[in-house]
Each structure stands twice: as structure tokens, then as C-alpha cells.
Write a protein that holds these residues in place. Structure first.
Motif, PDB file in Angstrom:
ATOM      1  N   SER A  72      -2.886  19.449  22.157  1.00  0.00           N
ATOM      2  CA  SER A  72      -3.687  20.560  20.943  1.00  0.00           C
ATOM      3  C   SER A  72      -3.223  22.333  21.277  1.00  0.00           C
ATOM      4  O   SER A  72      -2.825  22.311  22.060  1.00  0.00           O
ATOM      5  CB  SER A  72      -5.289  20.976  22.133  1.00  0.00           C
ATOM      6  OG  SER A  72      -5.901  21.712  21.139  1.00  0.00           O
ATOM      7  N   LEU A  73      -3.504  23.040  20.445  1.00  0.00           N
ATOM      8  CA  LEU A  73      -2.496  23.911  19.885  1.00  0.00           C
ATOM      9  C   LEU A  73      -4.243  25.001  20.733  1.00  0.00           C
ATOM     10  O   LEU A  73      -3.244  26.395  20.859  1.00  0.00           O
ATOM     11  CB  LEU A  73      -1.927  24.677  18.559  1.00  0.00           C
ATOM     12  CG  LEU A  73      -0.827  23.819  18.720  1.00  0.00           C
ATOM     13  CD1 LEU A  73      -0.489  24.444  17.384  1.00  0.00           C
ATOM     14  CD2 LEU A  73       0.651  24.410  19.764  1.00  0.00           C
ATOM     15  N   THR A  74      -5.070  24.603  20.412  1.00  0.00           N
ATOM     16  CA  THR A  74      -6.234  25.346  21.214  1.00  0.00           C
ATOM     17  C   THR A  74      -5.854  25.762  22.668  1.00  0.00           C
ATOM     18  O   THR A  74      -7.276  26.273  23.333  1.00  0.00           O
ATOM     19  CB  THR A  74      -7.283  25.087  20.447  1.00  0.00           C
ATOM     20  OG1 THR A  74      -7.611  23.726  20.437  1.00  0.00           O
ATOM     21  CG2 THR A  74      -7.041  25.733  18.623  1.00  0.00           C
ATOM     22  N   LYS A 122      -0.117  20.213  17.522  1.00  0.00           N
ATOM     23  CA  LYS A 122       1.860  19.981  17.607  1.00  0.00           C
ATOM     24  C   LYS A 122       1.881  19.075  17.861  1.00  0.00           C
ATOM     25  O   LYS A 122       1.917  18.073  19.422  1.00  0.00           O
ATOM     26  CB  LYS A 122       2.971  21.268  18.253  1.00  0.00           C
ATOM     27  CG  LYS A 122       4.522  21.556  18.008  1.00  0.00           C
ATOM     28  CD  LYS A 122       4.627  22.402  18.423  1.00  0.00           C
ATOM     29  CE  LYS A 122       5.919  22.230  18.467  1.00  0.00           C
ATOM     30  NZ  LYS A 122       6.477  23.570  18.574  1.00  0.00           N
ATOM     31  N   LEU A 174       0.476  24.039  25.236  1.00  0.00           N
ATOM     32  CA  LEU A 174       2.238  23.766  25.011  1.00  0.00           C
ATOM     33  C   LEU A 174       2.554  23.181  26.445  1.00  0.00           C
ATOM     34  O   LEU A 174       3.906  22.783  26.206  1.00  0.00           O
ATOM     35  CB  LEU A 174       2.122  25.216  24.420  1.00  0.00           C
ATOM     36  CG  LEU A 174       1.218  25.214  22.878  1.00  0.00           C
ATOM     37  CD1 LEU A 174       2.494  27.093  22.543  1.00  0.00           C
ATOM     38  CD2 LEU A 174       2.657  23.889  22.044  1.00  0.00           C
TER      39      LEU A 174
END
Length: 271
Positions: A229-231, A110, A236
Motif C-alpha cells: 500500500s502506498l497510503t 506498488k 514503502l
């Protein structure tokens, strides 16, 4: 009588003693502001004046300043862009910059809500073997044209269309390498990331190829910013902190100071 008077005085001081105790136990606002964490973020190494190999650059200063507003000390890890992008995609790095959006990033990365800067996707040609000029405002090349690109870079839809129309893309580590290869006639064209804050010849001079290559035509404009990174478990959270920090440096004048340092003769709205 004396004992009663002493007890009466002690009773009078009990509320004050209680207030002092509560004050000592309560967290200090100043102390809370001083507490901070350290966060390591990856940044590309060959995109001056935004992000250079020595860890300096306009974008580097912006990212560090935004997190500083949120009491976070950022340590920049300078790496080739392909490695930066790979690390944020697989979640081993919380963030990477400078990134642009591509549909393939959906659900994996994101981007920050605000761009850090804008870049042009420009085609450069050899002066000895110039390219056929497309119609004004279009981006086309003859099928089979060998075009130098940078490994891992996100390019505009117009550039993607070039490859779909038969362009042969060969990637290296930097725009400078591609300009050198173009000057040596090992490429038919080079896709170079430029910006409106510098002359089109800036990178050709850096590569030493200013007498052999030149700008041909534009293939679109992209925004560049930091991607999270969303992982990664902190992805977030870091994004929210950065977005708020960026909003603050916009409001308090720090962003303008950074701009004035790097581009003293250019207005802020050209970023």
C-alpha cells in the motif's frame, strides 16, 4: 616511592579500562541481528498451492522467508481476496498477496520487483454445452456469454477485452465455486486461474466437477506477487525490506528449498 608506583600502575590500566567501558556501551552486532519486528500481512484464502485457506502455500512460505531474512516476523491474515485487495487499497493493510498489475492500481499500490509465480487465465466450458472455439491464439466469446470470475481478481488484457466485447461477468469468492456453477449449468463459461506446475484438471477435481467441465482455451498469462500500500505509513519501507529479503533467499538457496518442498518434480524456472 610506594605511592608513586601504585599511581603509575593505575595510569597504565586507564586505556584498557576505557576500552572495556566503550565495548560495554557499544551495541552488539549479534544483538542487532536478533532484534526484530512483527508485521501483519493479508493473504488470499483460495489459491492453492500458492495460498490456501489454512494459511499454507508456496507464496506464503516465500513471503515469510523473505521478511525473515530482514529480521521481520510476518503474521499472515488469511482472508477472501476481495477483502485483501480492498484493505491494501485503502491503507488499512500494509500488503496483500497474490496480486497482479492493473492500471487502476497506479498511485495506490506498488508491486514487488519480482514475481512469485505465473498464472494462466483459462476459459473452462461445460462438456454438455461446449463453447465455439476461437481462432488459435485468440480469446473470444459470443456476446452475452455468462462468464464466472473471482471477485477482486486482476485478469489479463485479453480477459478485459472479453467483457468489452459483450461478455457478462458474474463474480464469486473462488474458482472452485465457479466450476461448480459451471457444472450445474448456471454459467456458460468459467474463467479459471491455473498454472503450468499442475494439470489443467487440478481445480476441476477439487470442485468435484471433473466429469462435467473441461478446459476450452487460454486468455493470457499474468504474474502474481505481493502488493504494498502506498497510503499505509509502512508500505514503502515494507516493500524495500521484502525486495531485499527476496534477493537474499534467491542467493542463499532458501527459495530453491521452498520450491523443492512444494514442487519436487518441477524445475525452478517453471515458476
Amino acid at each position: 616511592m610506594l605511592q608513586q608506583k601504585t599511581n603509575h600502575r593505575i595510569w597504565q590500566f586507564k586505556p584498557m579500562l576505557l576500552m572495556c567501558a566503550l565495548y560495554l556501551l557499544a551495541p552488539s552486532t549479534d544483538a542487532a541481528l536478533e532484534t526484530h519486528e512483527t508485521m501483519t500481512i493479508m493473504v488470499e484464502d483460495a489459491a492453492a498451492p500458492w495460498s490456501d485457506h489454512d494459511g499454507t502455500g508456496y507464496a506464503n512460505d516465500v513471503v515469510v522467508a523473505a521478511f525473515k531474512e530482514m529480521a521481520v516476523e510476518v503474521q499472515l491474515k488469511v482472508v477472501p481476496y476481495a477483502r485483501c485487495k480492498y484493505a491494501v487499497l485503502n491503507g488499512t493493510s500494509v500488503a496483500c498477496f497474490n496480486m497482479s498489475w492493473l492500471p487502476e492500481l497506479e498511485g495506490k499500490i506498488k508491486l514487488a520487483s519480482q514475481p512469485i509465480f505465473y498464472v494462466n487465465n483459462d476459459i473452462f466450458e461445460s462438456m454438455k454445452t461446449p463453447l465455439p472455439k476461437p481462432l488459435k491464439g485468440t480469446c473470444t466469446l459470443p456476446p452475452g456469454t455468462v462468464v464466472g470470475t473471482v471477485r477482486g481478481y486482476e485478469y489479463s488484457p485479453q480477459v478485459t477485452a472479453l467483457q468489452s466485447a459483450g461478455g457478462v461477468f458474474e463474480s464469486t469468492e473462488s474458482d472452485i465455486q465457479n466450476l461448480k456453477k459451471l457444472a450445474a449449468r448456471r454459467l456458460s463459461a468459467a474463467l479459471i486461474v491455473t498454472n503450468d506446475l499442475e494439470a489443467k484438471t487440478q481445480k476441476t477435481k477439487q470442485s468435484g466437477a471433473e466429469d462435467a467441465v473441461q478446459f476450452a482455451f487460454n486468455c493470457g498469462v499474468e504474474t502474481a506477487t505481493i502488493g504494498f500500500s502506498l497510503t499505509h505509513p509502512d508500505g514503502l519501507r515494507a516493500l524495500k525490506m521484502y525486495d531485499e529479503g527476496y534477493r537474499r533467499i534467491q542467493a542463499n538457496g532458501v527459495l530453491k528449498q521452498i520450491h523443492a518442498h512444494w514442487f519436487p518434480s518441477q524445475p525452478v524456472d517453471r515458476l
